[in-house]
Motif scaffolding. Structure first.
Motif, mmCIF file in Angstrom:
data_model
loop_
_atom_site.group_PDB
_atom_site.id
_atom_site.type_symbol
_atom_site.label_atom_id
_atom_site.label_comp_id
_atom_site.label_asym_id
_atom_site.label_seq_id
_atom_site.Cartn_x
_atom_site.Cartn_y
_atom_site.Cartn_z
ATOM 1 N N ALA A 283 -2.599 17.341 6.541
ATOM 2 C CA ALA A 283 -2.214 15.935 6.701
ATOM 3 C C ALA A 283 -3.455 15.053 6.761
ATOM 4 C CB ALA A 283 -1.378 15.758 7.971
ATOM 5 N N ALA A 284 -4.508 15.550 7.398
ATOM 6 C CA ALA A 284 -5.721 14.741 7.530
ATOM 7 C C ALA A 284 -6.366 14.518 6.169
ATOM 8 C CB ALA A 284 -6.697 15.426 8.481
ATOM 9 N N ARG B 81 -6.677 10.842 3.637
ATOM 10 C CA ARG B 81 -7.855 10.250 2.999
ATOM 11 C C ARG B 81 -7.502 9.759 1.596
ATOM 12 N NH1 ARG B 81 -9.407 13.217 6.992
ATOM 13 N NH2 ARG B 81 -11.489 13.507 7.783
ATOM 14 N N LEU C 121 -5.614 5.128 -1.862
ATOM 15 C CA LEU C 121 -4.559 4.578 -2.718
ATOM 16 C C LEU C 121 -4.105 3.218 -2.195
ATOM 17 C CD1 LEU C 121 -2.280 7.668 -3.434
ATOM 18 C CD2 LEU C 121 -3.632 6.415 -5.089
ATOM 19 N N ASP C 122 -3.971 3.117 -0.881
ATOM 20 C CA ASP C 122 -3.509 1.870 -0.274
ATOM 21 C C ASP C 122 -4.497 0.734 -0.484
ATOM 22 O OD1 ASP C 122 -1.249 2.945 0.626
ATOM 23 O OD2 ASP C 122 -1.729 2.899 2.761
ATOM 24 N N ALA D 12 3.900 14.574 3.628
ATOM 25 C CA ALA D 12 4.737 13.387 3.446
ATOM 26 C C ALA D 12 3.912 12.127 3.291
ATOM 27 C CB ALA D 12 5.680 13.237 4.636
ATOM 28 N N ILE D 13 2.801 12.078 3.979
ATOM 29 C CA ILE D 13 1.968 10.879 3.958
ATOM 30 C C ILE D 13 1.526 10.559 2.531
ATOM 31 C CG2 ILE D 13 -0.183 12.149 4.379
ATOM 32 C CD1 ILE D 13 -0.974 9.949 6.275
ATOM 33 N N GLU E 60 5.074 10.183 -0.086
ATOM 34 C CA GLU E 60 5.768 8.891 -0.095
ATOM 35 C C GLU E 60 5.039 7.839 -0.894
ATOM 36 O OE1 GLU E 60 7.233 7.256 3.407
ATOM 37 O OE2 GLU E 60 8.420 9.012 3.926
ATOM 38 N N ARG E 61 3.766 8.046 -1.112
ATOM 39 C CA ARG E 61 2.994 7.035 -1.830
ATOM 40 C C ARG E 61 2.899 7.309 -3.315
ATOM 41 N NH1 ARG E 61 0.586 6.895 3.306
ATOM 42 N NH2 ARG E 61 0.148 4.786 4.017
ATOM 43 N N LEU F 145 8.727 1.693 0.928
ATOM 44 C CA LEU F 145 7.756 1.993 -0.114
ATOM 45 C C LEU F 145 8.467 2.310 -1.424
ATOM 46 C CD1 LEU F 145 5.193 4.228 1.797
ATOM 47 C CD2 LEU F 145 4.867 1.901 0.997
#
Lengths: 543, 341
Positions: free
Chosen positions: A71-72, A76, A81-82, A118-119, A122-123, A180
């Motif tokens: 997840a970590a 990153r 991406l954000d 998931a982090i 979802e993106r 999202l």
């Protein structure tokens, strides 16, 4: 198929596009950037080195086996991406470097494995199941030049309020909670219009967005919800004039989109939804070799004086920092203008790492008919108490339940105990007791976690009345011997285990099984929560 | 870097926005933790806050942006200079510093300036993120994924308001008082209890389920992506209004009256819920006062207390770790009992 698809994609990209692969074991200094050692030593002053995310700016990044990302690590990528940029705060550098890139993540997880974190999942707007594709369409209308032109036109494409409204309604009808998803659907509709050379996104573009973005994310079977959608329509009135003129046309588009979604929800997804959304764990993950090579021995916690070797890695930055103040004194008298950095043995600093002490506790809960009849509620209570213990120790927990439907991984390892508790409350009971299958599933999971460097312990709650074999045959004798055999295999691996006997009278077989497992045996006492808590207190030290 | 989506254009999520504004008015409230679903505008709102913050007065030439008015609390240099008369001051923007997950220890607390050391043989301190965040905000996205050894560093500094660096032959101490703002998704993992306690206010955000709201959010986002400059222009006046609101609340904060009754109600509420220590009621009163200042009323009343109670108390309950939604409900129930509904 995967290579063909990738080749097809690369064909469509502008020739000068940068395409790079991100290996799974990429370190932060390569991913985000850091000190360029060679250049620094050569120049005699710190030189920054771009990380992969910054190097790829404007290009495509390919992440194979993305399901193995932690997840970590995934966060990153997600943050880049954000922001469309990498913020570097490392090794004495503070920089923001543009990093706008397309990410292609290959998810090679098998059914039942957790998949891409998931982090990140979802993106990523588009999902393609390559197993479903037999041949690649050779569409002459779409080629490199078309893509280039579409990129230029992208910001000029208008997505009407109707289309946005319809995409939101469709997303809601599909049970997609996150915002999202519709946001990305709007982007995809815009891109679709740009590709087709339209200045305004039309129904076809909306359909494309539903097919590619929304349908694969559906969480409810559509039949149940589409009927309820009409009442939520009056919301248009709040927006005043802009929506009014389009009202009569809007309804059909939404209905059409929902129909489209219905048609293209992957059949396997629906199947999973019908069986309650649970993930079925079947087969083993035959990918052990690759994880072993990426397993880290621990995480860096600081630096220490010392020499590299014997597993210690030089901490370059700290070594340079130690050497730095002495450079004027050490400089070669004969060549005073030399830029070379003089490092002595006493300057050397090494990484201090901490062995990962994280623990995963796997709960295996007997939800069979016999167990449910007896003391399923109390067993759940016992697990809750143990979960509370895990919270204090910040352990990860996983939950496996077995019943007439087989052994199921209800919750892959997580630190979110709230989720664990929810899952626990929802365990359906009933049916036979496939104990051997449950032990196998627990072992597979335990083994996988161990390869990730975790300490694993297994807590098995059962009334010790197996009656289903691995192949689904019924029969007490055979099931018992299978369970014992499975247990002995687990014992050989040295995984710590605790067996809590939930039957009304301590069962002979349960203690035999505990012995075969090499587990601590704990009969669930007949009593109130407090005695139970005390027993669990004793049991928790079993590791 | 892309343009920043304006704070005021973030639709809904009133509790989160209120908590952020409160911490902007009174930094001593002690930071905000925003936990909830992905894609609810957590990061957007927090990053957008920086545009609203009124500028602050700082000592000219001070690398830590010390407050010229508060002598004795500044860095060593400013204290030294301050003894021989008043300090020259200038205006500066309030820093909102992002702490990325991949940050290394040396960049957070500061370290030897490598370049000067290598090229000139000088021993100089290069400030880290903590120094940059002094008198401003330190934002950590995905705070629950932060490495434990970095959390330790933060805890120490956040508690003492001072960053003490003892490494590489450097011995530096400088003030580092910042508003800690964290966001994350509880599904990724829990937050360490010690760190949880450091946040003054904690907010839970959920994706809005109402279709009209959702459509409007997507529309705004779409408009922003198509033409950021035009969108910012459209929201300019709104932003200015809120910015002025913060500025006036800051100056009037000192004059807001807090009656004995309010203080005892806050104490009663915290005690009734069994919160640990006094920090809960202190935060509760401070947050209610900041809210009164924001609303430009002269005295704290029960409605302010009611509005901020869930944010100030929900993460301080001695909770059953498995109880997911329970804390909020318990606080609301206690509030209802006290004030009647």
């Amino acid at each position: 198929m995967r290579d063909a698809w990738l080749a097809h994609l690369l064909d469509l990209l502008p020739k000068e596009s940068v395409v790079r692969r991100a290996p799974l074991h990429i370190t932060d200094d390569r991913l985000l950037g850091g000190l360029d050692l060679a250049a620094t030593l050569c120049a005699g002053k710190p030189v920054v080195q771009k990380g992969l995310l910054a190097e790829i700016n404007g290009g495509i990044l390919i992440g194979a086996m993305a399901e193995r990302l932690t997840a970590a690590a995934a966060s990153r990528f997600a943050s880049a991406l954000d922001l469309g940029a990498v913020r570097l705060e490392r090794d004495g550098f503070t920089q923001t470097m543009p990093a706008r890139f397309g990410l292609i993540a290959f998810d090679e997880s098998l059914a039942g494995e957790p998949g891409v974190p998931a982090i990140l999942r979802e993106r990523l707007p588009l999902r393609i199941d390559l197993d479903e594709i037999r041949h690649l369409p050779k569409d002459a209308a779409v080629n490199r030049d078309v893509v280039l032109r579409a990129r230029e036109d992208l910001t000029k494409v208008v997505v009407s309020a109707d289309v946005i409204q319809s995409l939101c309604v469709t997303a809601a009808a599909l049970g997609i909670a996150s915002l999202l998803a519709p946001l990305m659907a709007v982007r995809v509709a815009r891109a679709s219009a740009a590709l087709a050379g339209r200045k305004v996104a039309n129904d076809d573009d909306a359909i494309a967005a539903v097919r590619m973005v929304l349908a694969p994310r559906a969480t409810v079977a559509i039949e149940a919800h589409s009927a309820e959608e009409s009442p939520s329509q009056p919301s248009n009135d709040e927006h005043g004039t802009e929506a009014r003129g389009s009202n009569d046309r809007q309804q059909p588009l939404e209905n059409m989109l929902i129909e489209v979604a219905k048609a293209c929800i992957p059949p396997r997804l629906l199947e999973a939804l019908k069986s309650g959304g649970g993930r079925r764990s079947t087969g083993s993950n035959g990918k052990s070799g690759s994880t072993r090579s990426t397993m880290r021995r621990g995480r860096p916690v600081g630096v220490a004086v010392g020499k590299p070797g014997a597993g210690a890695r030089v901490h370059v930055i700290e070594t340079l920092r130690t050497a730095a103040p002495w450079q004027n004194l050490r400089r070669d008298k004969a060549r005073p203008d030399s830029r070379r950095v003089v490092v002595r043995a006493s300057d050397l600093r090494v990484h201090r790492v901490k062995q990962r002490s994280e623990t995963t506790t796997i709960f295996v809960v007997d939800a069979s008919g016999s167990s449910a009849l007896h003391r399923f509620g109390e067993a759940k209570g016992a697990v809750e108490l143990l979960l509370a213990e895990c919270y204090v120790r910040r352990d990860q927990v996983a939950l496996i339940a077995f019943s007439g439907r087989g052994a199921e991984l209800l919750l892959p390892p997580t630190r979110s105990l709230a989720r664990a508790k929810r899952q626990l409350a929802d365990i359906p009971g009933g049916g036979g007791t496939p104990l051997a299958a449950a032990i196998d599933t627990a072992f597979e999971l335990a083994d996988g976690q161990r390869r990730r460097g975790q300490t694993v312990s297994v807590v098995l709650l059962t009334d010790g009345r197996p009656n289903l074999c691995r192949d689904g045959r019924a029969g007490r004798e055979a099931a018992q011997s299978e369970a014992v055999a499975a247990s002995i295999a687990v014992r050989a691996t040295g995984i710590a285990a605790l067996l809590i006997d939930t039957s009304p009278q301590a069962s002979q077989f349960a203690s035999t099984l505990a012995e075969a497992l090499g587990a601590r045996y704990l009969a669930l006492p007949h009593a109130d929560a407090q005695t139970l808590a005390a027993a669990v207190q004793v049991g928790r030290n079993f590791q | 870097m892309r343009a920043q989506f304006p704070f005021t254009a973030v639709l809904g999520q009133d509790e989160m926005k209120r908590a952020l504004l409160i911490s902007a008015v009174d930094p001593s409230v002690g930071g905000v933790l925003v936990f909830g679903d992905r894609g609810t505008g957590k990061s957007t709102a927090i990053r957008g806050l920086s545009a609203l913050l009124p500028r602050i007065r700082v000592v000219e030439g001070c690398r830590y942006r010390c407050d010229p008015g508060a002598n004795g609390t500044g860095c060593e240099d400013c204290q030294e200079r301050g003894r021989s008369g008043s300090l020259p001051s200038t205006w500066a923007v309030v820093p909102v510093v992002d702490l990325p997950l991949g940050a290394t220890e040396d960049r957070i607390i500061g370290a030897l300036d490598l370049e000067r050391a290598l090229t000139r043989g000088e021993k100089a301190f290069e400030t880290g993120l903590l120094a940059r965040a002094h008198r401003g905000f330190l934002y950590i996205d995905e705070v629950n994924l932060l490495e434990d050894h970095l959390v330790d560093l933060l805890l120490d500094v956040a508690a003492s308001g001072e960053n003490v660096v003892e490494r590489e032959g450097l011995s530096v101490r400088h003030p580092a008082r910042f508003v800690l703002v964290g966001s994350g998704n509880p599904e990724e993992g829990e937050l360490r209890p010690q760190l949880l306690d450091r946040f003054g206010l904690s907010v839970e955000v959920k994706t809005p389920s109402d279709i009209a709201t959702r459509v409007e959010i997507i529309k705004r986002r779409n408009a922003f992506e198509l033409d950021a400059a035009a969108f910012l222009d459209e929201w300019k006046s709104e932003e200015e209004v809120v910015s002025a609101q913060i500025a006036s609340a800051r100056s009037s904060l000192r004059f807001v009256e807090t009656s004995q009754q309010i203080i005892s109600q806050a104490a009663e509420l915290s005690a009734g819920l069994g919160t640990d220590g006094l920090r809960g009621e202190l935060t509760l009163v401070r947050a209610a006062r900041a809210l009164a200042a924001l609303e430009d009323v002269g005295a704290v009343n029960a409605s302010h207390l009611k509005q901020v109670a869930p944010s100030a108390l929900r993460h301080r309950l001695r909770r059953n770790p498995l109880d997911d939604a329970g804390s909020t409900v318990r606080v609301e129930r206690a509030v209802e009992e006290m004030f009647g509904e």
